[in-house]
Design an enzyme around this catalytic site. Structure first.
Site, PDB file in Angstrom:
ATOM      1  N   SER A 143       7.815   2.807  -7.146  1.00 31.40           N
ATOM      2  CA  SER A 143       6.973   3.076  -6.808  1.00 31.40           C
ATOM      3  C   SER A 143       7.174   4.915  -7.239  1.00 31.40           C
ATOM      4  CB  SER A 143       6.414   3.493  -5.342  1.00 31.40           C
ATOM      5  OG  SER A 143       6.068   4.356  -5.027  1.00 31.40           O
ATOM      6  N   TYR A 156       9.274   4.488   3.567  1.00 30.51           N
ATOM      7  CA  TYR A 156       8.149   4.164   2.436  1.00 30.51           C
ATOM      8  C   TYR A 156       9.502   5.089   0.623  1.00 30.51           C
ATOM      9  CZ  TYR A 156       5.550   1.582  -1.062  1.00 30.51           C
ATOM     10  OH  TYR A 156       5.308   1.350  -2.357  1.00 30.51           O
TER      11      TYR A 156
HETATM   12  P1  NDP Z   1      -0.387  -5.786  -1.705  1.00 32.99           P
HETATM   13  O1  NDP Z   1      -0.591  -5.854  -0.144  1.00 32.99           O
HETATM   14  O2  NDP Z   1      -1.940  -6.305  -2.331  1.00 32.99           O
HETATM   15  O3  NDP Z   1       1.253  -7.583  -2.155  1.00 32.99           O
HETATM   16  C1  NDP Z   1       1.754  -7.158  -1.674  1.00 32.99           C
HETATM   17  C2  NDP Z   1       3.091  -8.588  -1.341  1.00 32.99           C
HETATM   18  O4  NDP Z   1       4.355  -8.413  -0.848  1.00 32.99           O
HETATM   19  C3  NDP Z   1       1.712  -9.717  -1.313  1.00 32.99           C
HETATM   20  O5  NDP Z   1       1.719 -10.728  -1.793  1.00 32.99           O
HETATM   21  C4  NDP Z   1       3.215  -9.536   0.208  1.00 32.99           C
HETATM   22  O6  NDP Z   1       2.480 -11.588   0.470  1.00 32.99           O
HETATM   23  C5  NDP Z   1       4.239  -9.886  -0.320  1.00 32.99           C
HETATM   24  N1  NDP Z   1       4.319  -9.689   1.048  1.00 32.99           N
HETATM   25  C6  NDP Z   1       4.836  -8.394   2.066  1.00 32.99           C
HETATM   26  N2  NDP Z   1       6.197  -8.346   2.247  1.00 32.99           N
HETATM   27  C7  NDP Z   1       7.153  -9.567   2.435  1.00 32.99           C
HETATM   28  C8  NDP Z   1       7.625 -10.130   3.090  1.00 32.99           C
HETATM   29  N3  NDP Z   1       8.182  -9.338   4.069  1.00 32.99           N
HETATM   30  N4  NDP Z   1       8.145 -11.219   2.670  1.00 32.99           N
HETATM   31  C9  NDP Z   1       7.644 -12.212   1.320  1.00 32.99           C
HETATM   32  N5  NDP Z   1       6.182 -11.363   0.260  1.00 32.99           N
HETATM   33  C10 NDP Z   1       6.223 -10.501   0.933  1.00 32.99           C
HETATM   34  O7  NDP Z   1       0.239  -4.723  -2.584  1.00 32.99           O
HETATM   35  P2  NDP Z   1       0.780  -4.709  -4.327  1.00 32.99           P
HETATM   36  O8  NDP Z   1       0.234  -5.959  -5.041  1.00 32.99           O
HETATM   37  O9  NDP Z   1       0.245  -3.468  -4.613  1.00 32.99           O
HETATM   38  O10 NDP Z   1       2.732  -4.162  -4.492  1.00 32.99           O
HETATM   39  C11 NDP Z   1       3.345  -5.194  -4.363  1.00 32.99           C
HETATM   40  C12 NDP Z   1       4.200  -4.272  -5.332  1.00 32.99           C
HETATM   41  O11 NDP Z   1       3.978  -3.057  -5.750  1.00 32.99           O
HETATM   42  C13 NDP Z   1       4.919  -3.265  -3.344  1.00 32.99           C
HETATM   43  O12 NDP Z   1       6.219  -3.672  -3.528  1.00 32.99           O
HETATM   44  C14 NDP Z   1       5.125  -2.106  -3.361  1.00 32.99           C
HETATM   45  O13 NDP Z   1       4.982  -1.286  -2.189  1.00 32.99           O
HETATM   46  C15 NDP Z   1       4.437  -1.500  -4.748  1.00 32.99           C
HETATM   47  N6  NDP Z   1       4.035  -1.018  -5.345  1.00 32.99           N
HETATM   48  C16 NDP Z   1       2.563  -0.540  -4.694  1.00 32.99           C
HETATM   49  C17 NDP Z   1       1.334   0.442  -5.028  1.00 32.99           C
HETATM   50  C18 NDP Z   1       0.426   0.395  -4.883  1.00 32.99           C
HETATM   51  O14 NDP Z   1      -0.159   1.815  -5.343  1.00 32.99           O
HETATM   52  N7  NDP Z   1      -1.105  -0.457  -4.366  1.00 32.99           N
HETATM   53  C19 NDP Z   1       1.701   1.404  -6.403  1.00 32.99           C
HETATM   54  C20 NDP Z   1       3.410   1.384  -6.133  1.00 32.99           C
HETATM   55  C21 NDP Z   1       4.409   0.405  -5.899  1.00 32.99           C
HETATM   56  P3  NDP Z   1       2.159 -12.055   1.924  1.00 32.99           P
HETATM   57  O15 NDP Z   1       1.455 -11.015   2.985  1.00 32.99           O
HETATM   58  O16 NDP Z   1       1.234 -13.621   1.360  1.00 32.99           O
HETATM   59  O17 NDP Z   1       3.915 -12.156   2.173  1.00 32.99           O
HETATM   60  C1  8X3 Z   2       2.119   3.443  -3.999  1.00 35.11           C
HETATM   61  C2  8X3 Z   2       1.414   4.253  -4.529  1.00 35.11           C
HETATM   62  O1  8X3 Z   2       2.393   6.861  -3.931  1.00 35.11           O
HETATM   63  O2  8X3 Z   2       0.623   5.658  -2.062  1.00 35.11           O
HETATM   64  O3  8X3 Z   2       3.565   2.904  -3.874  1.00 35.11           O
HETATM   65  O4  8X3 Z   2       2.768   5.818  -1.971  1.00 35.11           O
HETATM   66  S1  8X3 Z   2       2.006   5.521  -3.330  1.00 35.11           S
END
Ligand code: NDP
Ligand code: 8X3
Length: 257
Positions: A143, A156
């Site tokens: 991120s 985070y």
């Molecule tokens: P979502 O919340 O849409 O998806 C997160 C996914 O992670 C879900 O499928 C959830 O599945 C899974 N997950 C969370 N905890 C667990 C666990 N303990 N075991 C297995 N699966 C888990 O968010 P995003 O798609 O945005 O996030 C995906 C990744 O990208 C993350 O690592 C996030 O930190 C990162 N990210 C997101 C950004 C954003 O702005 N959206 C920007 C930068 C990075 P379930 O709950 O079914 O287990």
């Molecule tokens: C998610 C992007 O800027 O919300 O990783 O932390 S931010």
């Protein structure tokens, strides 16, 4: 490189980037092994992936915060395929936006368990299945928060900074095996991320993207496919990808109505 018939594991495939990645790799004719805790959602994603052209799409419960769950997932994957060509370590997210002074143990622990220890556990469990030949890929979701700290996100930002270190260590440990290791580091993207961070508060979650155009899950999935499909001698170490409206963590252009 050609991705057809590659075996792709995606963690956190039940929503957001992971679900979009399932469809994007499906469109390249890959075999998919999908994991997350919400198995009902995985079932839907797998069905959509088959519709999008996947060579196959299977799913299994996975909680990356639990070593037994990760080991059970890896044993299941081993039973389905002797190789994993692409591992997308995507599961994770943020919990809360409290300053350190009022941070909650449960939030801190959930972030460390999923983004940090979960990434390590899944990689350790699946490494024996990743072929020691040119072309395999371990792609970790970082991120912009791993590059720049912001208020309310000490943990985070800390775990995403740790993700960059893990990615770099792995690349050093695996040099000579042909396995590529990269980090994809997005800025604001509209998924379930903010809803999870704010514990289901939809108004607070949608406010994160008010007046600006965020990235979509499909933007990130496209980038994943691009990274993995480079020629085998090319490793994309790290990509930062942000919305045009986000110049920096603290500088987001918002249009007023
Ligand atoms: P979502 O919340 O849409 O998806 C997160 C996914 O992670 C879900 O499928 C959830 O599945 C899974 N997950 C969370 N905890 C667990 C666990 N303990 N075991 C297995 N699966 C888990 O968010 P995003 O798609 O945005 O996030 C995906 C990744 O990208 C993350 O690592 C996030 O930190 C990162 N990210 C997101 C950004 C954003 O702005 N959206 C920007 C930068 C990075 P379930 O709950 O079914 O287990
Ligand atoms: C998610 C992007 O800027 O919300 O990783 O932390 S931010």
């Amino acid at each position: 490189m050609e991705l057809r018939n590659n075996w792709v594991v995606i963690t956190g495939a039940s929503s957001g980037f992971g679900a979009a990645a399932a469809k994007a790799f499906a469109a390249r004719g890959c075999h998919l092994l999908l994991g997350a805790r919400r198995v009902d959602r995985l079932e839907e994603v797998a069905a959509e992936a088959i519709g999008a052209g996947a060579a196959s799409a299977r799913f299994h419960a996975l909680d990356v915060a639990s070593t037994p769950s990760v080991e059970a997932f890896a044993a299941w994957a081993r039973g389905v395929s002797s190789t994993v060509d692409v591992l997308i370590n995507n599961a994770g997210g943020a919990h809360g936006l409290d300053p350190v002074a009022t941070g909650k143990d449960a939030d801190w622990e959930a972030m460390v368990q999923s983004n940090f220890l979960g990434l390590l556990r899944v990689t350790r469990a699946l490494l024996p299945l990743i072929p020691r030949e040119a072309g395999a890929y371990i792609l970790n979701l970082g991120s912009v928060a791993g590059h720049t700290a912001y208020e309310g996100a000490a943990v985070y930002c800390g775990v995403k900074a740790a993700e960059r270190s893990i990615t770099q260590s792995l690349r050093l440990e695996l040099v000579g095996t042909g396995i590529r290791v990269g980090s994809l580091d997005p800025g604001l993207a509209e998924t379930e991320f903010a809803l999870v961070r704010f514990k289901g508060d939809t108004a607070r979650a949608s406010n994160v993207y008010a007046g600006m155009t965020p990235l979509t899950a499909e933007d990130i999935a496209d980038t994943m496919v691009w990274m993995v499909s480079r020629p085998v001698h090319v490793c994309i170490d790290e990509i930062i990808i942000k919305p045009t409206d986000q110049a920096a963590i603290h500088k987001v252009h918002r249009r007023t109505a």
